[in-house]
Motif scaffolding. Sequence first.
Motif, PDB file in Angstrom:
ATOM      1  N   PHE A  86     -30.854  94.147  19.642  1.00 35.01           N
ATOM      2  CA  PHE A  86     -30.164  95.412  19.383  1.00 35.01           C
ATOM      3  C   PHE A  86     -28.937  95.181  18.510  1.00 35.01           C
ATOM      4  N   GLN A 112     -21.914  94.587  17.119  1.00 38.60           N
ATOM      5  CA  GLN A 112     -22.318  93.763  18.253  1.00 38.60           C
ATOM      6  C   GLN A 112     -23.829  93.646  18.213  1.00 38.60           C
ATOM      7  N   GLY A 114     -27.416  91.744  19.838  1.00 34.22           N
ATOM      8  CA  GLY A 114     -27.914  91.121  21.068  1.00 34.22           C
ATOM      9  C   GLY A 114     -29.362  90.726  20.907  1.00 34.22           C
ATOM     10  N   GLY A 115     -29.776  89.841  21.803  1.00 36.28           N
ATOM     11  CA  GLY A 115     -31.165  89.404  21.776  1.00 36.28           C
ATOM     12  C   GLY A 115     -31.390  88.346  20.720  1.00 36.28           C
ATOM     13  N   ALA A 118     -29.028  87.670  17.880  1.00 39.33           N
ATOM     14  CA  ALA A 118     -27.774  87.027  18.263  1.00 39.33           C
ATOM     15  C   ALA A 118     -27.971  85.535  18.454  1.00 39.33           C
ATOM     16  N   SER A 119     -29.061  85.166  19.094  1.00 38.24           N
ATOM     17  CA  SER A 119     -29.221  83.759  19.451  1.00 38.24           C
ATOM     18  C   SER A 119     -29.748  82.929  18.292  1.00 38.24           C
ATOM     19  N   VAL A 120     -30.399  83.563  17.370  1.00 33.11           N
ATOM     20  CA  VAL A 120     -30.972  82.801  16.272  1.00 33.11           C
ATOM     21  C   VAL A 120     -30.201  83.036  14.989  1.00 33.11           C
ATOM     22  N   ARG A 123     -25.126  83.085  13.319  1.00 35.65           N
ATOM     23  CA  ARG A 123     -24.340  82.316  12.358  1.00 35.65           C
ATOM     24  C   ARG A 123     -24.626  82.733  10.918  1.00 35.65           C
TER      25      ARG A 123
ATOM     26  N   PRO B  43     -32.296  91.745  26.128  1.00 36.57           N
ATOM     27  CA  PRO B  43     -31.360  91.322  25.085  1.00 36.57           C
ATOM     28  C   PRO B  43     -29.908  91.523  25.523  1.00 36.57           C
ATOM     29  N   HIS B  44     -29.714  92.099  26.678  1.00 38.10           N
ATOM     30  CA  HIS B  44     -28.360  92.373  27.177  1.00 38.10           C
ATOM     31  C   HIS B  44     -27.980  91.377  28.262  1.00 38.10           C
ATOM     32  N   VAL B 104     -28.964  87.382  29.393  1.00 38.35           N
ATOM     33  CA  VAL B 104     -29.837  87.499  28.229  1.00 38.35           C
ATOM     34  C   VAL B 104     -31.031  86.584  28.436  1.00 38.35           C
ATOM     35  N   ARG B 280     -37.543  79.022  22.229  1.00 43.86           N
ATOM     36  CA  ARG B 280     -36.440  79.975  22.381  1.00 43.86           C
ATOM     37  C   ARG B 280     -36.266  80.373  23.838  1.00 43.86           C
ATOM     38  N   GLN B 284     -33.146  79.679  26.525  1.00 46.15           N
ATOM     39  CA  GLN B 284     -32.535  80.859  27.115  1.00 46.15           C
ATOM     40  C   GLN B 284     -32.722  80.920  28.628  1.00 46.15           C
ATOM     41  N   ASP B 685     -21.445  83.882  23.567  1.00 44.30           N
ATOM     42  CA  ASP B 685     -20.252  84.573  23.075  1.00 44.30           C
ATOM     43  C   ASP B 685     -19.690  85.466  24.185  1.00 44.30           C
ATOM     44  N   ASN B 687     -19.799  88.426  24.730  1.00 43.45           N
ATOM     45  CA  ASN B 687     -20.680  89.496  25.218  1.00 43.45           C
ATOM     46  C   ASN B 687     -21.864  88.942  26.013  1.00 43.45           C
ATOM     47  N   GLN B 689     -24.036  86.842  24.789  1.00 39.88           N
ATOM     48  CA  GLN B 689     -25.161  86.515  23.906  1.00 39.88           C
ATOM     49  C   GLN B 689     -25.191  85.010  23.698  1.00 39.88           C
ATOM     50  N   LEU B 690     -26.381  84.440  23.796  1.00 40.18           N
ATOM     51  CA  LEU B 690     -26.525  83.000  23.618  1.00 40.18           C
ATOM     52  C   LEU B 690     -26.519  82.681  22.124  1.00 40.18           C
ATOM     53  N   LEU B 691     -25.554  81.897  21.707  1.00 39.60           N
ATOM     54  CA  LEU B 691     -25.427  81.581  20.279  1.00 39.60           C
ATOM     55  C   LEU B 691     -26.244  80.363  19.879  1.00 39.60           C
ATOM     56  N   GLY B 693     -29.359  79.392  20.345  1.00 40.00           N
ATOM     57  CA  GLY B 693     -30.689  79.797  20.796  1.00 40.00           C
ATOM     58  C   GLY B 693     -31.839  79.056  20.150  1.00 40.00           C
ATOM     59  N   THR B 694     -31.549  78.152  19.221  1.00 38.26           N
ATOM     60  CA  THR B 694     -32.612  77.368  18.599  1.00 38.26           C
ATOM     61  C   THR B 694     -32.148  75.921  18.498  1.00 38.26           C
ATOM     62  N   MET B 696     -31.817  74.478  15.824  1.00 38.71           N
ATOM     63  CA  MET B 696     -30.925  74.409  14.664  1.00 38.71           C
ATOM     64  C   MET B 696     -29.479  74.496  15.127  1.00 38.71           C
ATOM     65  N   ASP B 697     -29.275  75.158  16.266  1.00 39.89           N
ATOM     66  CA  ASP B 697     -27.922  75.438  16.740  1.00 39.89           C
ATOM     67  C   ASP B 697     -27.523  74.534  17.901  1.00 39.89           C
TER      68      ASP B 697
END
Lengths: 149, 775
Positions: A86, A112, A114-115, A118-120, A123, B43-44, B104, B280, B284, B685, B687, B689-691, B693-694, B696-697
């Motif tokens: 979202f 903002q 999410g989901g 956000a995770s992929v 950046r 996603p929340h 999430v 992923r 998560q 972050d 909120n 959210q998992l930053l 998530g891959t 790569m990160d």
Amino acid sequence: MKIEGSYTVQAPRDAVWQRLMDPASLARALPGCEKLEPNADGSYTAQLNVGVAAIRGNYTGRIEILDAVRPEQYRLKISGKGTGGFLNGEGLIMLAETGPGTTEVRYSGDAQVGGLIASVGQRLMQAAARQIVGEFFQALGREVQSQGG
Amino acid sequence: MATALLGERIKRKEDPRLIQGRGHYVDDIVLPGLLHLAFARSPHAHARIKSVDVTAAQAAPGVVAVYTGADLQGKVGMVPCAAGIEGLKVPEHPCLAVDEVRYVGEPVAVVVANSAYTARDAVEQVEVEYDPLPVVVDPEKALAPGAPRVHSKLADNVAFVAKLEGGDWKALEAEPGIKVIRQRLINQRLAPVAMETRGVVASYSPGEDLLTVWSSTQIPHILKTQLALMSGVEENHCRVIAPEVGGGFGSKLNVYGEEGVACYVSKALGRPVKWIESRRENLQATIHGRDQINDVEVYVRPDGKVAGLKCWIIADLGAYHQLLTPAIPTLTALMIVGAYHIPCVFVETKGVFTNKMATDAYRGAGRPEATYIIERVMDLVAAELNLDPVDVRMKNFPSPKDFPLALPTGVTYDSANYQRTLKKVLKAAGYTKLRKEQERLRKKGRYLGIGLSTYVEICAMGPSSRMPAGGWEFGSVRIEPTGKVTVLSGTSPHGQGEETTFAQIVASGFGIPYEDVTVLHGDTGVVPMGIGTFGSRTTAVGGTAIYLAVERLKKKMARIAAHKLGVKPGELEFKDGKVQTAGGEKAMRFLEVVAEAIFAKQLPPGVEPGLVEQCVFEPANFTFPFGAHLAVVEVDPDTGEVRLRNYYAVDDCGRVLNPMLVDGQIHGGLVQGIGQALWEEHVYDENGQLLTGTLMDYAVPRAHQFPWFETATTETPTRVNPLGAKGVGEAGTIGSTPAIVNAVVDALRPLGVRHIDMPLKPEKIWRVLRSASAA
């Protein structure tokens, strides 16, 4: 996430403003826009196919234009969701005449996400957002010119 | 091959099939009529579920069914938590979220389709309306009054508070000259990242009322019990099979909601179903590790003797309890004094709910945190008093004569010689020379750092009195009519190599070829009972059960052979494929004794036919392996990059049964421990959210980032089990993290650096160096 920037359109401020308020022009200029329909309350329902890097997806959202001060500024509120998660955002759009037939559009806001996006993609979000906004204004500029704004 | 004796460097029996791609993992299980699952996830980080519309997903071609949390309510049990802590709050944890999502990645609905791709695509058509709720991510903020609550039914976000106290604090606090050093240490959240993600196949046969589950798990027997309770299928109609398991590191010491859902769906549809986790999802929604804030107070005498240690632990548990979530930080408290004689201890542990995935056991599970605390403390003491970190450690070690050593933390260390491992590592590294080199380089503006860690850990879990649901292990040994030996173990490996070590135990006991022994595991239909593989227990507990079963069989075979040979059973030994008297004058071939026992023509009176014995070994205590690690790093002042130049590890895991497997465990463990120190960090972050998530990160270490590890062992056997083995599965991870951080801080000491929190990424160090040069 903060998103801000500016873009210069080769058109007078009134013409730019008009296009920004015109659903048909917006629909054509918005990258990946598949549908943009006005709602009874003045908001729009949008269907977009956009993406960040490899995460492309379909999003359905609501766009609202608030506190419009013609032809100077308005607030834009977006909320959408789709395959990649979202997105909720709110920002201020300001139009300034920087020369004859030249308008600078400045935008700043908070988004903002999410989901998955956000995770992929977080950046990459700022760069991607800048690119999408750039494409939008470029297309909008063409709109103004082609319709003799 | 000749008889493999214990202690020999023998290649793993498992490897030929694994390195040729001939092993069978969960995803290799294919059954007729197999359906595939995919999960719709939140996603929340925190939201109320307003509605779930599955119409579109259900109508998609190839989709067989879609289930939501509401559909499963009352039909599948909650995700279980086995941790027993006084006053623990255990919130409801449904397999699929019903009214609210709290992190999430929390599963909300499941799509069942005729292919994995169809299922995955249809997940995107599940329409969930969320109403976002306030999110709390930082565990300290979660403790503040008025903080958003993760579970509105609970009064606050505190899951439990546990205290551990020992020693005469009043006297110590009044002691003149006592110095108090304070430090906050952050032990960041990590992702276990097993090479094989989670996976489950559930197959319910309505005719037989039989539920068979293949799961990538470390605990098939516990999983069987729990899935029986969750699914409502009677336990004696359930079978769980762990085929090849491609790594776990504790993340598969669990019972996950997806497993409960798979069983339900298979039962509801009468067809087998499969779910294979994506990477992923793995980052998560598979448990995370560590995530503690440690506020430490050290009471130290001017000579460097540490007399007291206080620590306030805030453990970020995430949104729900998984199987052992709240138990993990209590292990930190238990091991907080490390390898030192510290008479006064106070630890307060607060387990806190946040809107994140649950933390749980990750290689070391609570002990890496303890070791990090105490080993950083030793270096902080050395820096504060301007002493050599070696001297501070030597001063605080108990003497080898003090063991068994009862500690104020309530555990009793079995056996150790900390001085010996430390001396050995110093010699291997050339410590005195290194210090001189460091001084020389400092004059040239180069930053060399030397870091020590003299860890102790708690292993061979464990006595049942101190475990949530039994700490024994089952082993059985059966000799077939052809003389081949079949071994069953309740431990369930995911890289430990027990098919090799257990075969060594059995072959050396019987004096037969190692190739004649086959070890079976990981199938509740084959192995009658078991606890599983975790807490470095496989060899020390599971291996001992097999060793004792062999001893029982040998006693029986000696009776049979003695009856035939006309000697006393006590005169017989098992050697070179024979059962014989000491000199070998009277002998029977091993196979002849087997035939006597099984064909049962002339058995001594009272002896039952057949050769099968089992043993359930209950250890009287844990074991406490230890070691001394030394890292040499150089920090580049221009880029902040840490180059790990040398790593020396001397580990004492008791008696070594196979040095090659011990090396392998140490190497792998070091990589994970060093990964935490330098690179790894699972980031949310504000909120939720998992930053990261891959991959790569999330920075999983790679081979090129490491030097050759110089490893060695000392052997201080334990009396806790007759094998004398202590366990080595987690030692590398536990010992290495503080050695690296101590080395980097040591490198930067001339710049006034006292502590930097992990991970010590170039950016962070560069900032420190920049602010130091500015000042």
